[in-house]
Motif scaffolding. Structure first.
Motif, PDB file in Angstrom:
ATOM      1  N   VAL A 134       1.034  -1.253  -0.155  1.00  0.00           N
ATOM      2  CA  VAL A 134      -0.361  -0.202  -0.036  1.00  0.00           C
ATOM      3  C   VAL A 134       0.518   1.366   0.127  1.00  0.00           C
ATOM      4  CG1 VAL A 134       0.170   0.183   2.356  1.00  0.00           C
ATOM      5  CG2 VAL A 134      -2.098   1.166   1.119  1.00  0.00           C
ATOM      6  N   GLN A 135       0.461   2.368  -0.550  1.00  0.00           N
ATOM      7  CA  GLN A 135       1.170   3.524  -0.866  1.00  0.00           C
ATOM      8  C   GLN A 135       1.001   4.461   1.040  1.00  0.00           C
ATOM      9  OE1 GLN A 135      -0.404   5.367  -3.326  1.00  0.00           O
ATOM     10  NE2 GLN A 135       1.051   4.424  -4.979  1.00  0.00           N
ATOM     11  N   ALA A 136       1.822   4.983   0.989  1.00  0.00           N
ATOM     12  CA  ALA A 136       2.226   6.231   2.326  1.00  0.00           C
ATOM     13  C   ALA A 136       0.299   6.511   2.217  1.00  0.00           C
ATOM     14  CB  ALA A 136       3.478   6.350   2.600  1.00  0.00           C
ATOM     15  N   GLY A 137       0.195   6.254   3.547  1.00  0.00           N
ATOM     16  CA  GLY A 137      -1.662   7.574   3.887  1.00  0.00           C
ATOM     17  C   GLY A 137      -2.581   6.558   3.148  1.00  0.00           C
ATOM     18  N   GLY A 138      -2.335   5.083   3.385  1.00  0.00           N
ATOM     19  CA  GLY A 138      -3.480   4.426   3.016  1.00  0.00           C
ATOM     20  C   GLY A 138      -3.676   3.582   4.040  1.00  0.00           C
ATOM     21  N   SER A 139      -4.734   2.511   3.681  1.00  0.00           N
ATOM     22  CA  SER A 139      -4.839   1.737   4.509  1.00  0.00           C
ATOM     23  C   SER A 139      -4.626  -0.155   4.841  1.00  0.00           C
ATOM     24  CB  SER A 139      -6.334   2.130   5.344  1.00  0.00           C
ATOM     25  OG  SER A 139      -6.734   3.084   5.426  1.00  0.00           O
ATOM     26  N   LEU A 140      -5.212  -0.543   5.350  1.00  0.00           N
ATOM     27  CA  LEU A 140      -5.093  -2.103   5.198  1.00  0.00           C
ATOM     28  C   LEU A 140      -5.638  -2.773   6.684  1.00  0.00           C
ATOM     29  CD1 LEU A 140      -1.810  -3.433   3.952  1.00  0.00           C
ATOM     30  CD2 LEU A 140      -4.033  -3.459   2.724  1.00  0.00           C
ATOM     31  N   TYR A 159      -8.896  -8.394  14.501  1.00  0.00           N
ATOM     32  CA  TYR A 159      -8.183  -7.708  13.873  1.00  0.00           C
ATOM     33  C   TYR A 159      -7.506  -6.858  14.025  1.00  0.00           C
ATOM     34  CZ  TYR A 159     -13.233 -10.239  12.740  1.00  0.00           C
ATOM     35  OH  TYR A 159     -14.205 -10.654  11.367  1.00  0.00           O
ATOM     36  N   LEU A 160      -6.815  -5.948  12.502  1.00  0.00           N
ATOM     37  CA  LEU A 160      -5.980  -4.843  13.239  1.00  0.00           C
ATOM     38  C   LEU A 160      -6.260  -3.644  11.815  1.00  0.00           C
ATOM     39  CD1 LEU A 160      -3.803  -3.257  15.203  1.00  0.00           C
ATOM     40  CD2 LEU A 160      -2.058  -4.273  13.297  1.00  0.00           C
ATOM     41  N   GLN A 161      -7.271  -2.997  11.972  1.00  0.00           N
ATOM     42  CA  GLN A 161      -7.917  -1.474  11.225  1.00  0.00           C
ATOM     43  C   GLN A 161      -6.073  -0.752  11.544  1.00  0.00           C
ATOM     44  OE1 GLN A 161     -10.219  -1.030   8.554  1.00  0.00           O
ATOM     45  NE2 GLN A 161      -8.906   0.718   8.327  1.00  0.00           N
ATOM     46  N   MET A 162      -5.535  -0.277  10.025  1.00  0.00           N
ATOM     47  CA  MET A 162      -4.480   0.290   9.845  1.00  0.00           C
ATOM     48  C   MET A 162      -4.417   1.127   9.237  1.00  0.00           C
ATOM     49  SD  MET A 162      -0.873  -2.329  10.136  1.00  0.00           S
ATOM     50  CE  MET A 162      -1.513  -3.238   8.329  1.00  0.00           C
ATOM     51  N   PHE A 192      -4.101   3.038  14.348  1.00  0.00           N
ATOM     52  CA  PHE A 192      -3.908   1.261  14.514  1.00  0.00           C
ATOM     53  C   PHE A 192      -5.656   0.812  15.319  1.00  0.00           C
ATOM     54  CE2 PHE A 192       0.112  -0.417  12.947  1.00  0.00           C
ATOM     55  CZ  PHE A 192      -0.067  -0.078  11.784  1.00  0.00           C
ATOM     56  N   THR A 193      -6.526   0.619  15.203  1.00  0.00           N
ATOM     57  CA  THR A 193      -7.592   0.159  16.039  1.00  0.00           C
ATOM     58  C   THR A 193      -7.179  -1.563  15.881  1.00  0.00           C
ATOM     59  OG1 THR A 193      -8.295   1.774  15.762  1.00  0.00           O
ATOM     60  CG2 THR A 193      -9.570  -0.022  16.161  1.00  0.00           C
ATOM     61  N   ILE A 194      -7.560  -2.047  17.356  1.00  0.00           N
ATOM     62  CA  ILE A 194      -7.442  -3.559  17.661  1.00  0.00           C
ATOM     63  C   ILE A 194      -9.073  -3.936  18.190  1.00  0.00           C
ATOM     64  CG2 ILE A 194      -6.655  -3.497  19.381  1.00  0.00           C
ATOM     65  CD1 ILE A 194      -5.521  -6.025  19.135  1.00  0.00           C
ATOM     66  N   SER A 195      -9.568  -5.442  17.382  1.00  0.00           N
ATOM     67  CA  SER A 195     -10.859  -5.406  18.081  1.00  0.00           C
ATOM     68  C   SER A 195     -11.074  -6.902  17.625  1.00  0.00           C
ATOM     69  CB  SER A 195     -11.575  -4.597  16.870  1.00  0.00           C
ATOM     70  OG  SER A 195     -11.837  -5.006  15.494  1.00  0.00           O
TER      71      SER A 195
END
Length: 124
Positions: free
Chosen positions: A12-18, A83-86, A71-74
């Motif tokens: 992913v490019q910088a600033g993006g999400s995974l 999950y890890l929302q980055m 980042f958010t873990i759930s």
């Protein structure tokens, strides 16, 4: 035995999400702690985020300072999945990300399990 399988890594490019997922399966009675760690080339494995089961008083989360606010873990206890929302990814987030879980097996024994890792690469 218990298996942890991660998915969701990629480029992913910088600033993006995974969004990373880690599903636990096998002879599971309950899962207490779940967490994400990462290891960059030439560096030691480091903690990214952890989450408790929340079975008694709600889940508690903790984050490395470097990822707080991004980042958010759930977790979904019914699916034994964490999950890890980055978001706002940076090149320095590039690493292999590992899932970790503290599992009580149906045999009443506790075990500490790791996934195989998933590569996250952030380009500048």
């Amino acid at each position: 035995q218990v298996q942890l399988v991660e998915s969701g890594g990629g480029l992913v490019q910088a600033g993006g999400s995974l969004r990373l997922s880690c599903a636990a399966s096998g002879s599971i009675f309950s899962i207490n702690y779940m967490g994400w760690y990462r290891q960059a080339p030439g560096k030691q494995r480091e903690l990214v985020a952890t989450i408790t089961s929340g079975s008694r008083s709600g889940s508690r989360t903790d984050y490395a300072d470097s990822v707080k606010g991004r980042f958010t873990i759930s977790r979904d206890n019914a699916k034994n999945t964490v999950y890890l929302q980055m978001n706002s990814l940076k090149p320095e987030d590039t690493a292999v990300y590992y899932c970790n879980a503290d599992v009580e097996e149906v045999s009443s024994q506790w075990g500490d399990y790791w996934g195989q890792g998933t590569q996250v690469t952030v380009s500048s």
